[in-house]
Design an enzyme around this catalytic site. Structure first.
Site, PDB file in Angstrom:
ATOM      1  N   LYS A 273      -3.973   2.729  -2.824  1.00  0.00           N
ATOM      2  CA  LYS A 273      -5.274   3.328  -3.125  1.00  0.00           C
ATOM      3  C   LYS A 273      -5.336   4.666  -2.394  1.00  0.00           C
ATOM      4  CE  LYS A 273      -8.789   0.574  -3.309  1.00  0.00           C
ATOM      5  NZ  LYS A 273      -9.849  -0.343  -2.897  1.00  0.00           N
TER       6      LYS A 273
ATOM      7  N   ASP B 222       0.827  -1.206   0.000  1.00  0.00           N
ATOM      8  CA  ASP B 222       0.000   0.000   0.000  1.00  0.00           C
ATOM      9  C   ASP B 222       0.861   1.254   0.000  1.00  0.00           C
ATOM     10  OD1 ASP B 222      -2.426  -1.300  -0.031  1.00  0.00           O
ATOM     11  OD2 ASP B 222      -2.606  -1.360   2.149  1.00  0.00           O
TER      12      ASP B 222
ATOM     13  N   MET C 215      -9.414   8.038   9.313  1.00  0.00           N
ATOM     14  CA  MET C 215      -9.810   8.646   8.035  1.00  0.00           C
ATOM     15  C   MET C 215     -10.790   9.794   8.246  1.00  0.00           C
ATOM     16  SD  MET C 215     -10.112   5.193   5.688  1.00  0.00           S
ATOM     17  CE  MET C 215     -10.896   4.177   6.957  1.00  0.00           C
TER      18      MET C 215
END
Length: 258
Positions: free
Chosen positions: A57, A35, A171
């Protein structure tokens, strides 16, 4: 003969926080799918013979759809390779580990999941915040402010009104304005302590302590990735020790043992 998939939790950033099992597994991979948040010092532990494939991503940038990642995992494993999906934190804490495990297993790929330390717990600790502390907080909730399709999740806001509770938000930095507006609209105390913890356990770790009412202004320019910590436990950061990152001067040959 099929190969095998390992979903490897790589922790919050500091390579010293890898488990021995994660380290040993990384060293026996044929293929490593990584990642964009994986730190360079963890990437450097991947041995030269291992093929490294970036499947990050990242919000707002070109990224690999989950379907493509699933297909890559299956294709490599069916060719007999030992495949590792190196994931920040823990594979099952607000990542795609669950989806990947289900997909691989349903396609006949042997799969093993290796736990990792989530930033939801290591992040507060790194700046001297204990998510649960006698007389201050009797519980902790870990939530995400981000849902699939770039939707915001605010269903957890009422928990901020529980006096002896800690809420850790992953997040959430890009959703600060929506979080604060909804919280104030629901009557949450504007003086509720909040901490922003960025790049926890790494050499560039930083933190900001503020209040709900000042969060929008204070969060401007805060580095990503970051977590938010809400609750009276934030005040413990004035007392408790901080995590000490140590530059790496040793090899990790122990991964070859056993």
């Amino acid at each position: 003969m099929h190969g095998k998939l390992y979903l490897i939790g790589c922790g919050p950033g500091d390579a010293d926080l890898l488990t021995l099992k994660a380290l040993k597994t990384i060293h026996k991979l044929d293929i490593a799918l990584i990642d964009h948040l994986l730190t360079q010092e963890i990437i450097d532990l991947i041995l030269p013979h291992t093929k490294v494939v970036f499947v990050g991503k990242e919000k707002g940038k070109h990224s690999f759809p989950q379907e493509t990642i699933n297909a890559m995992i299956t294709e490599y494993a069916r060719q007999g390779y030992t495949v590792g999906r190196l994931k920040c934190g823990d594979p099952y804490i607000f990542g795609r580990g669950t989806e990947e495990a289900i997909y691989a297993s349903s396609n006949g790929i042997e799969t093993e999941v290796i736990p990792g330390i989530s930033s939801a717990l290591s992040g507060p600790l790194s700046v001297g915040i204990a998510p649960t502390a006698r007389g201050v907080s009797t519980g902790v909730s870990v939530v995400s402010a981000h849902l699939s399709g770039d939707r915001v999740n605010l269903s957890w806001i009422p928990m901020l009104g529980v006096s002896d509770h800690t809420t850790v938000v992953l997040m959430g930095l890009s959703r600060i304005r929506q979080i604060v507006k909804e919280a104030l609209d629901q009557g949450i105390d504007p003086h509720l302590p909040v901490a922003i913890v960025s790049n926890a356990t790494t050499a560039i770790q930083s933190s900001i302590v503020t209040t709900l009412s000042e969060l929008v202004a204070t969060a401007k320019g805060a580095p990503k990735p970051a977590i938010l910590v809400f609750g009276e436990v934030v005040n413990l950061s004035q007392i408790l020790p901080k995590y000490r990152y140590e530059p790496k001067e040793v090899s990790y040959d122990i991964a070859h043992a056993g």
